[in-house]
Design a protein around this motif. Sequence first.
Motif, short mmCIF file in Angstrom:
data_model
loop_
_atom_site.label_atom_id
_atom_site.label_comp_id
_atom_site.label_asym_id
_atom_site.label_seq_id
_atom_site.Cartn_x
_atom_site.Cartn_y
_atom_site.Cartn_z
N ASN A 159 0.84 -1.19 0.00
CA ASN A 159 0.00 0.00 0.00
C ASN A 159 0.88 1.25 0.00
O ASN A 159 1.53 1.54 0.98
N ILE A 171 -6.46 2.31 9.20
CA ILE A 171 -5.31 1.54 8.75
C ILE A 171 -4.22 2.51 8.36
O ILE A 171 -4.48 3.60 7.86
N ASP A 172 -2.97 2.12 8.58
CA ASP A 172 -1.87 3.02 8.24
C ASP A 172 -1.31 2.67 6.87
O ASP A 172 -1.74 1.73 6.22
N TYR A 175 -0.08 -0.89 6.03
CA TYR A 175 -1.00 -2.02 6.17
C TYR A 175 -0.99 -2.91 4.93
O TYR A 175 -1.04 -2.43 3.80
N THR A 235 -9.96 -8.10 10.84
CA THR A 235 -9.12 -8.09 9.63
C THR A 235 -9.98 -7.96 8.38
O THR A 235 -9.61 -7.26 7.44
N LYS A 238 -10.88 -4.31 8.00
CA LYS A 238 -9.74 -3.51 7.57
C LYS A 238 -9.41 -3.78 6.10
O LYS A 238 -9.10 -2.85 5.35
N ASP A 239 -9.48 -5.04 5.71
CA ASP A 239 -9.18 -5.39 4.32
C ASP A 239 -10.22 -4.78 3.37
O ASP A 239 -9.88 -4.31 2.28
N PHE A 242 -9.37 -1.27 2.93
CA PHE A 242 -8.16 -1.13 2.12
C PHE A 242 -8.48 -1.20 0.63
O PHE A 242 -8.03 -0.37 -0.15
#
Length: 247
Positions: A159, A171-172, A175, A235, A238-239, A242
């Motif tokens: 990313n 998220i950073d 990630y 997760t 977060k995914d 993303f």
Amino acid sequence: MSELSITTTQNVNINFTAATIADRMFGYLLDLLVKTAYAITIFGIFFYWLKVNDSIAKMDNWSQAAIYVLFYSPVIFYSLIMESLLEGQTIGKRLMKTKVVKIDGYQASFGDYIIRWIFRIVDVNISSGVIGLITMIISKKTQRLGDMTAGTAVISLKNNISINHTILEEIDTAYVPTYPLVIKLSDNDARIIKETYNLAVSKRDYATLIKLRTKIEEVTGIKNTSGNDTDFIRTILKDFNFYTQNM
């Protein structure tokens, strides 16, 4: 780096970055090291230390060939086995943060991995990698023949985009997502998952978490291999964020 646009089952376009040729080559070399280490270990244990070779020498040619194929089958079928078990990744791909996906938005199947493995004979083995390299150079999606035939591509999970705001989970920039199959979820699915998840966690309602995890697995085809439903669902959220942040 070339962009790869995938249309999900919800008719949403999601842009991925195709893995670079360098990433794919380094991943291949890392996998080659793994296979070489296995071959050396097998040779050392069975053929040197246990002296199995002496017994094999007394067999007929067909039996000898069968024994050698048996011992080295993990090397022969390495990419097929690993990509099937790790959902599109080998050890080399995981270290290089790349992954095999279908270009139509669906998860690559075992049949797709078989096609890629068979064409590896042409792309890599017979031509010493020349054919695979040429096709990746001329392909807009950095595909080798095996990818073109199977309808797959190798994407980068790195990313490089600055994230100032996320609608689901923070998220950073470092990630790295785990489950590309989350693209099968809709925005409404993700909203329901988050609301149910937060409520279940606050009440320590583990039965609901189990049901939520089961439903996610049924819809996406993702399997929770971690054994922890809380971490798995977090997760997933977060995914999803993303992969959909640029929509």
